[in-house]
Design a protein around this motif. Structure first.
Motif, PDB file in Angstrom:
ATOM      1  N   ILE A   1       0.841  -1.198   0.000  1.00 39.38           N
ATOM      2  CA  ILE A   1       0.000   0.000   0.000  1.00 39.38           C
ATOM      3  C   ILE A   1       0.875   1.247   0.000  1.00 39.38           C
ATOM      4  O   ILE A   1       0.587   2.224  -0.713  1.00 39.38           O
TER       5      ILE A   1
ATOM      6  N   ASN B   1       0.928   4.036  -2.860  1.00 33.05           N
ATOM      7  CA  ASN B   1       0.678   5.423  -2.479  1.00 33.05           C
ATOM      8  C   ASN B   1       1.759   6.337  -3.036  1.00 33.05           C
ATOM      9  O   ASN B   1       1.478   7.386  -3.639  1.00 33.05           O
TER      10      ASN B   1
ATOM     11  N   GLN C   1      -4.834   0.018  -3.548  1.00 33.03           N
ATOM     12  CA  GLN C   1      -4.688   0.340  -2.125  1.00 33.03           C
ATOM     13  C   GLN C   1      -5.962   0.010  -1.353  1.00 33.03           C
ATOM     14  O   GLN C   1      -5.915  -0.525  -0.239  1.00 33.03           O
ATOM     15  N   MET C   2      -7.120   0.351  -1.943  1.00 38.33           N
ATOM     16  CA  MET C   2      -8.387   0.032  -1.284  1.00 38.33           C
ATOM     17  C   MET C   2      -8.558  -1.475  -1.111  1.00 38.33           C
ATOM     18  O   MET C   2      -8.974  -1.952  -0.053  1.00 38.33           O
TER      19      MET C   2
ATOM     20  N   CYS D   1      -6.255  -2.757   1.570  1.00 42.40           N
ATOM     21  CA  CYS D   1      -6.700  -2.287   2.876  1.00 42.40           C
ATOM     22  C   CYS D   1      -7.918  -3.072   3.363  1.00 42.40           C
ATOM     23  O   CYS D   1      -7.998  -3.451   4.533  1.00 42.40           O
TER      24      CYS D   1
ATOM     25  N   ALA E   1      -4.225   4.407   2.487  1.00 39.05           N
ATOM     26  CA  ALA E   1      -5.201   4.259   1.407  1.00 39.05           C
ATOM     27  C   ALA E   1      -6.064   5.503   1.267  1.00 39.05           C
ATOM     28  O   ALA E   1      -6.406   5.912   0.140  1.00 39.05           O
TER      29      ALA E   1
ATOM     30  N   GLY F   1     -11.761  -1.306  -6.619  1.00 37.55           N
ATOM     31  CA  GLY F   1     -11.106  -1.588  -5.334  1.00 37.55           C
ATOM     32  C   GLY F   1     -11.957  -2.473  -4.453  1.00 37.55           C
ATOM     33  O   GLY F   1     -11.446  -3.372  -3.774  1.00 37.55           O
TER      34      GLY F   1
ATOM     35  N   VAL G   1     -13.539   1.048   5.141  1.00 37.98           N
ATOM     36  CA  VAL G   1     -12.726   1.491   4.004  1.00 37.98           C
ATOM     37  C   VAL G   1     -13.547   2.368   3.065  1.00 37.98           C
ATOM     38  O   VAL G   1     -13.081   3.427   2.611  1.00 37.98           O
TER      39      VAL G   1
ATOM     40  N   ALA H   1     -12.861   6.229   2.199  1.00 41.24           N
ATOM     41  CA  ALA H   1     -12.600   6.563   0.802  1.00 41.24           C
ATOM     42  C   ALA H   1     -13.556   7.644   0.306  1.00 41.24           C
ATOM     43  O   ALA H   1     -13.152   8.587  -0.402  1.00 41.24           O
TER      44      ALA H   1
END
Length: 812
Positions: free
Chosen positions: A298, A302, A437-438, A441, A701, A748, A785, A789
């Protein structure tokens, strides 16, 4: 060098970006370095024994419970030793460290002692750091359990001390070897000091004695029906573990035929010594290593997104350099150099974070790890961190660097806008990084949620007793001063009477062990109903006082518990648990039955509620309780219930003990809640670390999602200005931004669903009464998450809806 100097100048010109990038990398690299340091120490580093790969542990397991491995009897060990051909050395030892009293009446201390056969250290390939280890001439009868509370005589006159005990008890005196020291009231000579890194298979011990198992083997009951011995062996050169296992299985089958009563249901097995010492820690460590890896992925995604944005902002610069003759290779090398500088800075900072994390984890992790674990960063861990940092720099810097190859210098220079337009490829790459990343996570938080739910279920499930408000402590009675069961019973009774008079004490009891820490398992038979063709089943066994059940709040289901009418001169009585009654008597009707445990025939006078001896198990094991007055052992635990803080009673208990015998120390005073907590330490560690990693992953994330939406909004700033100037509503502009990123958020979410399936495969065996696809744990992970987000996406969307049309059009 020019690339390096230029990289430093570029990074120093943007201190905010550089600081955030280094911190992001430090979190990912630090987490991985810390966890790798633990994994390396536990799974990869060599054990502190010579040719440790040739060492094995020998176990007994029952055919109806093959997953449970246990110690062996003295008779079985003798038969294996005589019949085997695969091992060059073998040695038995007491399977657990016991307590003894060191010193006289002025400052007595409780020390951990281990009884081993004379060849124990030679089998392990360990020599003394000072002096020597045991020889056959040091063999004594040994303080070994026989039956009915009787012990073989303690005639040991020499001892070996651990390095830690040598420093703690003797201040590291180089002349300690040869000194006579009092252990359990008997003077004994120190013949050796062990190396600093030595760890015994039964766990840490302060003092080692050598014993001879001859008296135990000769005993009619203890010889074969009492299994309390660990057994290690060293393979002969060229003999494989599989060959030894086949031979041992054959020996086990022979013993089952020859001794059907004691060995009929017993199978023999071997296991590499490392695996035996590891216990159940391998899977949690691998899960944590995978979790730390997800955090690093992640972090890389990022930073790749951040560098992509930074590269886009510098396209005019790269176009100018390309127009002046710089080739794509030169530009890519420059960007990779900047990434490498960031990675090395992040690696150095990550090492500092890893050292801090390991220092913090020592108190939490050590009870859950093998005794040989060393939570520190050695040269190997530092080298791996350096390689990891460089690899990370290449991973997150490659995509932005390669994007330079798609720059058209002439088109970029003709573009008179203040910022270059992002290509479709870059937009897709940025979206893929954010959705990745999502997904990672969600996977990590799902695993943490499942383990947290499991731990919550485990800690809130009924234990069968009430641990709140109970103080526990141990007392070891030296056999020299209390040689008979009568003397021990008298001391325990008088001490209990003293404790009952202490202010604030509501109930007092004692026993051979405390709940969740019962180690003794004894075979039993029902009088007049022998087990047909199989070995007698094992049940947990403890001797307790009259008020034991009342002190711990264990309910009486049928019959009665112990009272004043039960004493050494009356027939032996026993209380059994509900699960024992249900398993071995039709309808659980066990009252009045007569059972034999060891040589003693006992009458079942009561049935009490089940107690979970292992809080990590769903079901309670069958258990039997005898009366301490009828079966007193040299070591006893005392339990005091009080309405206030239990630890406030420690000083009063110590005073009462000193008044009875100043030479006895009070050992391990702690609350019963702390005892239960220690049993769950191995379960708390992965939950704590995965939760922490999940929080870091969520933060990273959210930053990645925010950066994606902010970049999308910035790219279309002029378009939004035109739309607003032509009458579009701000809400419509915000909707455009959100819809553009919604596809990547959906991707994601889909990737997270696949990740959850993979995570479940890793953590399934760590779950307790929780389904692998528990809707609450997974729902909370996904909702968390997605909520974060969406919140990260709203800020750029709102900002885009508030663009000043005049300013955006002037930028054209």
């Amino acid at each position: 060098m020019n690339d390096l100097r230029f990289a430093f100048r570029q990074l120093l010109k943007n201190p905010g970006f550089t600081a955030v990038a280094v911190l992001t990398l430090a979190l990912g690299i630090g987490a991985n370095s810390a966890v790798f340091g633990v994994v390396k120490s536990v799974l990869l580093d060599a054990l502190p024994y010579a040719d440790a790969d040739r060492l094995v542990r020998l176990y007994g397991s029952y055919r109806d419970r093959p997953q449970e491995r246990g110690p062996l009897s003295a008779g079985t060990i003798k038969d294996i030793t005589d019949r085997q051909r695969s091992f060059e050395k073998l040695s038995a030892f007491q399977d657990f460290a016991s307590e003894a009293v060191y010193g006289g009446n002025d400052r007595p201390q409780t020390v951990k002692t281990a009884w081993v056969e004379p060849g124990f250290f030679q089998t392990l390939g360990v020599s003394a750091a000072s002096g020597r280890t045991f020889s056959q001439d040091d063999t004594t009868s040994g303080l070994a359990p026989l039956s009915g509370g009787q012990l073989s005589p303690d005639t040991a006159r020499v001892l070996v001390v651990s390095h830690a005990a040598w420093q703690r008890l003797f201040a590291g005196d180089p002349n300690a070897v040869g000194r006579d020291v009092p252990i359990n009231g008997i003077l004994r000579k120190i013949i050796g000091v062990l190396p600093r890194d030595f760890v015994a298979p039964m766990g840490q011990a302060d003092i080692y004695f050598a014993f001879d198992l001859g008296p135990v083997r000769a005993h009619a009951i203890a010889g074969r029906r009492s299994s309390w011995l660990g057994f290690i062996a060293r393979l002969k050169p060229g003999v494989t573990h599989e060959t030894a296992q086949r031979e041992l299985a054959a020996i086990g089958a022979e013993l089952a035929r020859e001794y059907p009563e004691s060995n009929g249901n017993l199978e023999l097995a071997t296991m590499p010594l490392r695996d035996a010492m590891l216990g159940d820690t391998r899977t949690p460590l691998l899960v944590l290593m995978a979790s730390a890896g997800l955090v690093l992925f992640i972090a890389c995604a990022n930073l790749a997104g951040a560098l992509l944005t930074r590269t886009l902002a510098r396209r005019k610069e790269f176009a100018v350099r390309a127009a002046l003759g710089a080739g794509n290779g030169r530009l890519i090398r420059q960007l990779l150099t900047e990434s490498a500088v960031l990675a090395l800075a992040g690696g150095v900072t990550g090492l500092l974070l890893a050292a801090l994390l390991l220092a913090f984890l020592r108190g939490l992790a050590l009870p859950a790890l093998p005794a040989y674990a060393d939570l520190s960063l050695d040269a190997g861990a530092v080298l791996v961190t350096a390689v990891l940092a460089l690899g990370t720099g290449f991973a997150f810097g490659l995509a932005p660097a390669l994007s330079i190859g798609r720059v058209d210098p002439q088109a970029t220079l003709r573009d008179e806008s203040r910022s270059a337009t992002e290509s479709r490829h870059s937009r897709r790459l940025r979206g893929a990084l954010a959705s990745g990343q999502m997904a990672l996570c969600i996977s990590l938080l799902a695993g943490a949620g499942l383990l947290a739910r499991s731990l919550w279920t485990m800690t809130t499930a009924p234990l069968g007793f009430e641990p709140n408000g109970v103080l526990t402590a141990f007392i070891q009675l030296p056999p020299r001063d209390y040689p008979t069961p009568e003397a021990r019973a008298r001391f325990y009774q008088q001490f209990l009477e003293r404790l009952r008079t202490l202010p604030g004490v509501e109930a007092v009891a004692n026993g051979t062990s405390i709940p969740t820490a019962v180690r003794s398992r004894m075979p039993f038979t029902i009088d007049g109903a022998p087990w047909p063709g199989t070995e007698a089943p094992l049940v947990l066994f403890a001797s307790v006082s009259d008020d034991y059940f009342r002190t711990l709040g264990i309910p009486i289901r049928k019959g009665r518990t112990f009272d004043a009418q039960d004493h050494a001169g009356t027939p032996a009585v026993v209380v059994i648990s509900e699960s024992m009654a249900r398993r071995y008597w039709p309808g659980g009707e066990a009252l009045g039955a007569r059972i034999r445990i060891g040589p003693t025939l006992m009458e079942v006078v009561g049935i009490v509620g089940d107690v979970r001896n292992d809080p990590a198990r769903r079901d309670a094991e069958p258990m039997a309780y005898s009366l301490t007055r009828q079966n007193p052992w040299p070591i006893a635990s005392f339990l005091l219930r009080a309405p206030g803080e239990p630890m406030a009673l420690v000083r009063s208990v110590e005073r009462e003990l000193a008044a009875m015998d100043a030479g006895l120390p009070l050992d391990l005073p702690m609350t019963l809640n702390e005892v239960v907590g220690e049993k769950l330490a191995s379960r708390r560690l992965p939950v704590f670390l995965m939760g922490a990693f999940g929080a870091v992953a969520l933060l990273l994330a959210s930053v990645g999602v925010y950066a994606m939406f902010a970049s999308m909004a910035a790219e279309r700033e002029r378009e939004f200005g035109v739309r607003l100037a032509l009458g579009s509503r701000p809400r419509a502009i915000a909707g455009l931004v959100l819809r553009q990123g919604a596809l990547w958020m959906a991707a994601g979410l889909a990737g997270g669903a696949l990740g959850i399936v993979m995570v479940v495969r890793f953590v399934r065996e760590l779950l307790y009464s929780v389904g692998p696809f528990d809707p609450l744990a997974l729902g909370v992970a996904v909702t968390t998450v997605m909520t974060v987000a969406i919140m990260a996406a709203l800020l750029p969307a709102v900002r885009a809806s508030r663009i000043d049309p005049a300013r955006a059009l002037r930028a054209e």
